[in-house]
Motif scaffolding. Structure first.
Motif, PDB file in Angstrom:
ATOM      1  N   ALA A 321      -1.721 -18.386   9.889  1.00  0.00           N
ATOM      2  CA  ALA A 321      -1.713 -17.194   9.094  1.00  0.00           C
ATOM      3  C   ALA A 321      -1.792 -17.308   7.432  1.00  0.00           C
ATOM      4  N   LEU A 322      -2.647 -16.743   6.753  1.00  0.00           N
ATOM      5  CA  LEU A 322      -2.885 -17.035   5.434  1.00  0.00           C
ATOM      6  C   LEU A 322      -1.434 -16.791   4.787  1.00  0.00           C
ATOM      7  N   LYS A 323      -0.627 -15.906   5.153  1.00  0.00           N
ATOM      8  CA  LYS A 323       0.556 -15.436   4.555  1.00  0.00           C
ATOM      9  C   LYS A 323       1.621 -16.967   4.742  1.00  0.00           C
ATOM     10  N   ASP A 324       1.207 -17.694   5.567  1.00  0.00           N
ATOM     11  CA  ASP A 324       2.091 -18.935   5.742  1.00  0.00           C
ATOM     12  C   ASP A 324       1.116 -20.417   4.959  1.00  0.00           C
ATOM     13  N   PHE A 325       0.045 -19.849   4.571  1.00  0.00           N
ATOM     14  CA  PHE A 325      -0.812 -20.982   4.036  1.00  0.00           C
ATOM     15  C   PHE A 325      -0.111 -21.517   2.561  1.00  0.00           C
ATOM     16  N   TYR A 326       0.671 -20.567   1.820  1.00  0.00           N
ATOM     17  CA  TYR A 326       0.865 -20.836   0.401  1.00  0.00           C
ATOM     18  C   TYR A 326       2.215 -21.501   0.451  1.00  0.00           C
ATOM     19  N   GLN A 327       2.645 -22.538  -0.103  1.00  0.00           N
ATOM     20  CA  GLN A 327       3.979 -23.068  -0.091  1.00  0.00           C
ATOM     21  C   GLN A 327       4.708 -22.992  -1.467  1.00  0.00           C
ATOM     22  N   GLY A 328       3.992 -22.830  -2.536  1.00  0.00           N
ATOM     23  CA  GLY A 328       4.596 -23.223  -3.695  1.00  0.00           C
ATOM     24  C   GLY A 328       3.548 -22.965  -4.821  1.00  0.00           C
ATOM     25  N   TYR A 329       3.731 -23.070  -6.114  1.00  0.00           N
ATOM     26  CA  TYR A 329       2.575 -22.774  -6.996  1.00  0.00           C
ATOM     27  C   TYR A 329       1.584 -23.782  -6.820  1.00  0.00           C
ATOM     28  N   LYS A 330       0.512 -23.324  -6.600  1.00  0.00           N
ATOM     29  CA  LYS A 330      -0.794 -24.205  -6.777  1.00  0.00           C
ATOM     30  C   LYS A 330      -0.640 -25.143  -5.408  1.00  0.00           C
ATOM     31  N   THR A 331       0.319 -25.081  -4.263  1.00  0.00           N
ATOM     32  CA  THR A 331       0.530 -25.683  -3.285  1.00  0.00           C
ATOM     33  C   THR A 331       0.191 -25.006  -2.062  1.00  0.00           C
ATOM     34  N   PHE A 332      -0.332 -25.606  -0.896  1.00  0.00           N
ATOM     35  CA  PHE A 332      -0.864 -24.857   0.413  1.00  0.00           C
ATOM     36  C   PHE A 332      -0.722 -26.019   1.403  1.00  0.00           C
ATOM     37  N   ASP A 333      -0.737 -25.449   2.550  1.00  0.00           N
ATOM     38  CA  ASP A 333      -0.680 -26.553   3.572  1.00  0.00           C
ATOM     39  C   ASP A 333      -2.258 -26.741   4.151  1.00  0.00           C
ATOM     40  N   LEU A 334      -2.647 -27.873   3.261  1.00  0.00           N
ATOM     41  CA  LEU A 334      -3.910 -28.416   3.700  1.00  0.00           C
ATOM     42  C   LEU A 334      -4.273 -29.789   2.998  1.00  0.00           C
ATOM     43  N   LYS A 335      -4.191 -30.710   4.016  1.00  0.00           N
ATOM     44  CA  LYS A 335      -4.375 -32.115   3.682  1.00  0.00           C
ATOM     45  C   LYS A 335      -5.414 -32.530   3.060  1.00  0.00           C
ATOM     46  N   GLU A 336      -5.513 -33.380   2.407  1.00  0.00           N
ATOM     47  CA  GLU A 336      -6.698 -33.892   1.545  1.00  0.00           C
ATOM     48  C   GLU A 336      -7.762 -34.046   2.290  1.00  0.00           C
ATOM     49  N   SER A 337      -7.727 -34.482   3.496  1.00  0.00           N
ATOM     50  CA  SER A 337      -8.914 -34.641   4.389  1.00  0.00           C
ATOM     51  C   SER A 337      -9.391 -33.613   5.295  1.00  0.00           C
ATOM     52  N   GLU A 338      -8.880 -32.399   4.813  1.00  0.00           N
ATOM     53  CA  GLU A 338      -8.858 -31.092   5.797  1.00  0.00           C
ATOM     54  C   GLU A 338      -9.881 -30.192   4.735  1.00  0.00           C
ATOM     55  N   LEU A 339     -10.471 -29.297   5.611  1.00  0.00           N
ATOM     56  CA  LEU A 339     -11.363 -28.571   4.925  1.00  0.00           C
ATOM     57  C   LEU A 339     -11.300 -26.865   5.588  1.00  0.00           C
ATOM     58  N   LEU A 340     -10.980 -25.914   4.623  1.00  0.00           N
ATOM     59  CA  LEU A 340     -11.347 -24.639   5.206  1.00  0.00           C
ATOM     60  C   LEU A 340     -12.470 -24.267   5.820  1.00  0.00           C
ATOM     61  N   LYS A 341     -12.437 -23.578   7.001  1.00  0.00           N
ATOM     62  CA  LYS A 341     -13.654 -23.326   7.640  1.00  0.00           C
ATOM     63  C   LYS A 341     -14.113 -21.867   7.526  1.00  0.00           C
ATOM     64  N   GLU A 342     -12.941 -21.214   8.042  1.00  0.00           N
ATOM     65  CA  GLU A 342     -13.334 -19.714   8.107  1.00  0.00           C
ATOM     66  C   GLU A 342     -12.189 -18.836   8.155  1.00  0.00           C
ATOM     67  N   ILE A 343     -12.321 -17.683   7.724  1.00  0.00           N
ATOM     68  CA  ILE A 343     -11.043 -16.768   7.696  1.00  0.00           C
ATOM     69  C   ILE A 343     -11.469 -15.502   8.423  1.00  0.00           C
ATOM     70  N   HIS A 344     -10.435 -14.978   9.282  1.00  0.00           N
ATOM     71  CA  HIS A 344     -10.769 -14.077  10.220  1.00  0.00           C
ATOM     72  C   HIS A 344      -9.805 -13.002  10.212  1.00  0.00           C
ATOM     73  N   PHE A 345      -9.979 -11.880  10.641  1.00  0.00           N
ATOM     74  CA  PHE A 345      -8.935 -10.508  10.567  1.00  0.00           C
ATOM     75  C   PHE A 345      -9.523  -9.689  11.602  1.00  0.00           C
ATOM     76  N   LYS A 346      -8.405  -8.840  12.193  1.00  0.00           N
ATOM     77  CA  LYS A 346      -8.946  -7.785  12.913  1.00  0.00           C
ATOM     78  C   LYS A 346      -9.107  -6.756  12.153  1.00  0.00           C
ATOM     79  N   LEU A 347     -10.250  -5.904  12.669  1.00  0.00           N
ATOM     80  CA  LEU A 347     -11.006  -4.848  11.898  1.00  0.00           C
ATOM     81  C   LEU A 347      -9.976  -3.745  11.870  1.00  0.00           C
TER      82      LEU A 347
END
Length: 470
Positions: A321-347
């Motif tokens: 969930a995007l609401k769980d992605f952010y962990q602190g100021y300018k920090t988030f759950d994404l490792k250096e080797s990872e890449l955001l692919k897409e974002i999706h939501f129910k209409l």
């Protein structure tokens, strides 16, 4: 080698792909009509046009070249103000600026001319409102905007009999662009564009956030440009879910017909996001990983209760969930080797409503003091689902868990909204900074929350219902 057409000239260069397009056209090609102003995309004195072949036709968009990597020009047609010139006479846009006394020191004028030319070349309806949108990111510090707006109006009048069929021929005949434009689509087809040899380095898509902060660093170090990666592009709607590739731009959302029919106020909301030049460049993924506490698109997607899909090693994926992605100021759950692919939501459904609000110091091209969005479902006057987000009041883009949970199951009444507002005040913790004091941001948080309901349910709520509480 980076290969593209610059005005009427084919360019092949081994210049570092991370250098800015602005520096290349000014210092390597000596096209100094493209001006250096803010170097942050704010003034648009550096505006150029980018033409790209799509479905065998060429589409042009305006961008600010000061925050665009040179490598993103590969395979495209780049037009500076010099490339719009006619022989021995002014173009329609140039004449409009002159006739309406819309230039004084002249520093901003090339950017306005290029933006108005881009408007004429674009697929947008040729009306005055869209012409003003086209120059919404261009700043003039001398003349004042009425003369420039009159120039835009004159351009629109000249486009009254515009023909979309054979549009290049029509625009050439009517003095908007030089003749060489008609040959550009075929010239782009004839050039053998090979994929750039991409080193391992900083991932860069549109660059609108990164180049404001790190332009010199990116010009001197390896970058991995991903703006043209097809697997990160596209917007699809299937089984009541909207999926947006992280390379998609804000303008891609703006121009998506089906999404705009589902979210009828989407363009109204997106008009508050930066300027047309930046919207044409800014990727959704870049906005999310910039992790700004006031990122407009992040706040919008939080309220839609979105999820993100992340590419990990060995072509594996994970979703959270995007609401769980952010962990602190300018920090988030994404490792250096990872890449955001897409974002999706129910209409949203027929029972649900969506709204976005933003307060900033000027209408266009400004970062928010506080911004907020809400997605709420109501059946038989009972709130069945609620997602509220707010920016500028915490170290991260803030999803209001407690406020959202409180609303669910409650009647849609003034009392409910007032009580929820009190919970909201306890959930936020703004600090005083250049955009406002902590107290001011508390007040804005409350007022924007009320504004959602007066905007979405005007038959139920009036501003007076909340004045005393505010």
């Amino acid at each position: 080698m980076i290969t593209f057409i610059l005005n009427n000239k084919t360019i092949t260069t081994s210049e570092h792909s991370g250098t800015t397009l602005l520096d290349f056209v000014r210092y390597e090609q000596r096209l100094t009509g493209t001006k250096i102003g803010c170097r942050e995309g704010d003034c648009a004195a550096c505006t150029v046009l980018v033409g790209e072949l799509k479905n065998d036709t060429i589409a042009y968009q305006s961008i600010t070249s000061c925050i665009s990597p040179l490598g993103n020009a590969h395979g495209k047609h780049i037009v500076t103000v010099e490339g719009t010139n006619l022989q021995n006479k002014l173009t329609t846009a140039q004449e409009a600026m002159k006739a309406n006394y819309a230039t004084q020191c002249g520093f901003c004028t090339p950017g306005f001319v290029v933006s108005l030319t881009g408007f004429a070349l674009s697929n947008s309806e040729k009306n005055y409102s869209n012409a003003l949108d086209a120059i919404s990111g261009n700043i003039c510090r001398c003349t004042g905007y009425k003369a420039i707006e009159k120039a835009a109006h004159q351009v629109v009048e000249k486009l009254e009999n515009y023909k979309q069929e054979n549009r290049f021929d029509w625009l050439i005949a009517n003095g908007f662009i030089p003749e060489y434009f008609s040959d550009i689509p075929q010239r782009l087809r004839d050039i053998e564009f090979k994929d750039l040899n991409q080193p391992k380095g900083k991932y860069v898509s549109g660059g609108t956030d990164l180049y404001v902060q790190q332009a010199d660093h990116l010009a001197d170090n390896d970058v991995h440009l991903i703006a043209e990666k097809d697997y990160l592009k596209g917007i699809s709607i299937k089984n009541d879910v909207c999926t947006i590739g992280t390379n998609s731009t804000v303008s891609d959302l703006w121009n998506h017909v089906e999404l705009n029919s589902i979210l009828p106020n989407l363009k109204k909301h997106l008009k508050l996001v930066s300027s047309e030049q930046i919207r044409n460049m800014a990727s959704i993924g870049g906005n999310l990983v910039n992790a700004s506490p006031i990122g407009d698109m992040t706040i919008l997607f939080l309220a839609l209760n979105s999820e993100v899909t992340i590419l990990i090693e060995d072509n594996q994926e994970r979703t959270l969930a995007l609401k769980d992605f952010y962990q602190g100021y300018k920090t988030f759950d994404l490792k250096e080797s990872e890449l955001l692919k897409e974002i999706h939501f129910k209409l949203p459904t027929k029972q649900s409503y969506f709204n976005f609000e933003k307060v900033c110091k000027r209408t266009h091209l400004d970062i928010a003091t506080v911004n907020s969005a809400i997605h709420i479902s109501v059946e038989n006057n009972t709130i069945t689902e609620a997602h509220v987000s707010i920016g500028g009041v915490a170290a991260i883009p803030k999803y209001l868990h407690e406020t959202s949970a409180f609303l669910i199951g409650k009647s849609l009444t003034s009392e409910t909204i007032l009580n929820a507002s009190d919970i909201l005040q306890n959930e936020i913790s703004p600090i005083s900074d250049v955009r406002g004091t902590s107290d001011y941001k508390h007040l804005l948080g409350r007022q924007l929350f009320f504004a959602h309901f007066t905007e979405l349910f005007p038959e139920v709520f009036a501003l007076n219902d909340f004045v005393q509480h505010a």
